[in-house]
Design an enzyme around this catalytic site. Structure first.
Site, short mmCIF file in Angstrom:
data_model
loop_
_atom_site.label_atom_id
_atom_site.label_comp_id
_atom_site.label_asym_id
_atom_site.label_seq_id
_atom_site.Cartn_x
_atom_site.Cartn_y
_atom_site.Cartn_z
N TYR A 298 10.78 4.68 -1.69
CA TYR A 298 10.34 4.34 0.11
C TYR A 298 11.12 5.13 0.74
O TYR A 298 12.54 5.85 0.84
CB TYR A 298 11.56 2.36 0.42
CG TYR A 298 11.22 2.31 1.74
CD1 TYR A 298 10.92 2.84 2.80
CD2 TYR A 298 11.98 0.94 1.88
CE1 TYR A 298 10.78 2.30 4.10
CE2 TYR A 298 12.48 0.80 3.28
CZ TYR A 298 11.82 1.82 4.84
OH TYR A 298 11.43 1.42 5.64
N LYS B 249 6.44 4.28 -0.88
CA LYS B 249 5.91 3.57 0.91
C LYS B 249 6.08 5.34 1.25
O LYS B 249 7.15 5.34 1.39
CB LYS B 249 6.31 2.61 0.24
CG LYS B 249 6.48 2.08 2.08
CD LYS B 249 6.88 0.70 2.57
CE LYS B 249 7.88 0.71 3.17
NZ LYS B 249 7.72 0.95 4.58
#
Ligand code: SI3
Length: 289
Positions: free
Chosen positions: A134, A162
Site C-alpha cells: 500500500y 495499491k
C-alpha cells in the site's frame, strides 16, 4: 476488465465503539447494491490506524462472516508495530481465509529502504498469502523508485501495489516492467488516467457511494470510449470535490446514513459531524445517488 474494490468505511458510535450491525449492513450494501468485486478492509478509509488489535480483528471477522466468498477480500494489516502486522496477517489468512493481505509502508519514523524492505519480507515470511504494497506517499512520506519496487516485487509473495499517487509516469513504468504484478489504483478522482495506463483494479473510498459511475468509467475505457469516460470522470470529480470540501469520511458516512445505512461517527481525534455537514451530504445524495 479491472476490478472495482470498495475501501470499506467502518461505523463507530459517539464513544468510538464499533457499530457491529451497521458494519454488517455496509458490507451487504457494497455487495448487493454497489455490486463491487471486492472489499479493502482496514485501510485509511476504515480509520484503521486509530484502532486497537482486538477491534481490527473483530472488523476482519465480521466482514468475512457477511461477505463469505461472494467478493474478494483484501485485509490491510500494516502497522507501525510489526508484530501486530504479523499477528493480523496470520489471523486473516489462517483463521478467516482472506485471499490477500496488504500493508501500508511504515510511517512516522524516517525508515530507510532496507528497513522498509525488511518490514515487508518479515510480514509475509510465516504466512502463505499474497501481499499488496500500500503505497500512499502523500500520507506516509515514503516514495519508492522503480528499482525499489523491483526489489520488493522480487519476493514472490509480494504480488502487487495499491498505487495511491498521481505520478502516472512511474505508474506506467511499473506497469510495463512488471506486467505480472497487480496494479491497483488508489485515487478515485484519477480513475480514468489510471485505467488508461492499465490497472487490474481500483480501490477507493468513494465507491461506497459512487460505485455505479466508477464502474461505467472502467467500462468506457475498456471500450476505448474516452468521450464517455471523460464525461463520467468529470461528474465523479464534481462529486468528489464537494465531498472533500465537506470532510471526506464524515460526508461519505452521512451520505450512507441518508441512504438508510447508519454509519455513525468518525473515530476521535477525527471530528464528529456538524449540522451543516449533514445538510450538504443530504443534498449530495439527492443530486448524485
Ligand atoms: O486505504 C484505503 O482505505 C484506501 O483505499 C484509500 C483510497 O486510496 C482513498 N484514499 C484515502 C486516503 O482515503 C481514496 O479513495 C480517496 O479517499 C479518494 O480518492 C478521495 O481523495
Amino acid at each position: 476488465m479491472a476490478n472495482l474494490i470498495t475501501a470499506l468505511l467502518v461505523p463507530f458510535d459517539k464513544s468510538g465503539q464499533l457499530m457491529e450491525e451497521s458494519l454488517r449492513k455496509i458490507v451487504e450494501y457494497n455487495i448487493s447494491e454497489n455490486n463491487v468485486d471486492g472489499l479493502y478492509v482496514g485501510g485509511s478509509t476504515g480509520e484503521n490506524f486509530m484502532l486497537d488489535t482486538a477491534t481490527k480483528k473483530n472488523i476482519f471477522r465480521i466482514v468475512k462472516e457477511v461477505a463469505e466468498d461472494r467478493v474478494e477480500l483484501i485485509a490491510q494489516v500494516g502497522s507501525l508495530n510489526i508484530y501486530e502486522a504479523k499477528e493480523l496477517a496470520a489471523y486473516v489468512v489462517n483463521e478467516l481465509g482472506y485471499s490477500k493481505i496488504s500493508s501500508v509502508t511504515p510511517f512516522y519514523y524516517k525508515f530507510d529502504f532496507e528497513e522498509i524492505k525488511n518490514y515487508y519480507f518479515e510480514i509475509v515470511k510465516d504466512v502463505e498469502t499474497e501481499l499488496i504494497v500500500y503505497s500512499i506517499p502523500a500520507l506516509t512520506g515514503v516514495n519508492f523508485s522503480e528499482d525499489q519496487f523491483g526489489e520488493l516485487f522480487a519476493n514472490p509473495k509480494i504480488t502487487g501495489v495499491k498505487y495511491t499517487a498521481g505520478d502516472f509516469y512511474l505508474m506506467e513504468r511499473l506497469r510495463s516492467r512488471f506486467p505480472n504484478k497487480l496494479m491497483y489504483s488508489g485515487f478515485d478522482e484519477m480513475l480514468l488516467p489510471a485505467a488508461a495506463v492499465g490497472i487490474d483494479g481500483a480501490i477507493g473510498s468513494t465507491f461506497n457511494v459512487n460505485a455505479k459511475r466508477a464502474r461505467q468509467i472502467l467500462e468506457a475505457v475498456e471500450q476505448n470510449d474516452f468521450v464517455t469516460a471523460r464525461k463520467l470522470q468529470a461528474e465523479t470529480n464534481d462529486l468528489i470535490q464537494k465531498i472533500l470540501d465537506n470532510g471526506l469520511y464524515n460526508t461519505l458516512k452521512l451520505m450512507l446514513t441518508e441512504k438508510g445505512v447508519d454509519m455513525g461517527y468518525c473515530h476521535l481525534p477525527m471530528k464528529h459531524y456538524t449540522d451543516n455537514q449533514v445538510k450538504v451530504a443530504q443534498k449530495l445524495v439527492k443530486d448524485y445517488m
